[in-house]
Write a protein that holds these residues in place. Sequence first.
Motif, PDB file in Angstrom:
ATOM      1  N   ARG A  23      44.412 136.121 -23.876  1.00 45.33           N
ATOM      2  CA  ARG A  23      45.552 136.281 -24.792  1.00 45.33           C
ATOM      3  C   ARG A  23      45.755 135.012 -25.626  1.00 45.33           C
ATOM      4  NH1 ARG A  23      51.266 138.341 -22.720  1.00 45.33           N
ATOM      5  NH2 ARG A  23      50.147 140.304 -22.844  1.00 45.33           N
ATOM      6  N   LEU A  26      43.047 134.871 -28.286  1.00 43.41           N
ATOM      7  CA  LEU A  26      43.241 135.870 -29.336  1.00 43.41           C
ATOM      8  C   LEU A  26      44.324 135.451 -30.325  1.00 43.41           C
ATOM      9  CD1 LEU A  26      42.839 139.265 -27.462  1.00 43.41           C
ATOM     10  CD2 LEU A  26      41.356 138.309 -29.225  1.00 43.41           C
ATOM     11  N   TRP A  31      42.607 136.865 -38.289  1.00 40.39           N
ATOM     12  CA  TRP A  31      42.187 138.236 -38.525  1.00 40.39           C
ATOM     13  C   TRP A  31      42.080 138.493 -40.016  1.00 40.39           C
ATOM     14  CZ3 TRP A  31      40.513 140.663 -34.389  1.00 40.39           C
ATOM     15  CH2 TRP A  31      40.975 140.260 -33.141  1.00 40.39           C
TER      16      TRP A  31
END
Length: 71
Positions: A23, A26, A31
């Motif tokens: 987590r 990420l 993105w």
Amino acid sequence: MEAKGKTTVSTTDRSRRYLREVRSELKKVVWPTPRQTLSYTGFVVSFSLLVALIIMGLDALFNLGLDHFVR
């Protein structure tokens, strides 16, 4: 005999730690925007079709050559 200072870590603890680290990593990912994703997808599909057409053309050419060679 057990080694001094060695602690055992359960599988559950290791799994929780792993998921926590996943987590955390990420959150660091940058993105792509939806527009970039669409653009990249279009490029990949186009390039894949181009390569498929080249391979299809070479296959047809080799088959034609082989047919002439066999006759």
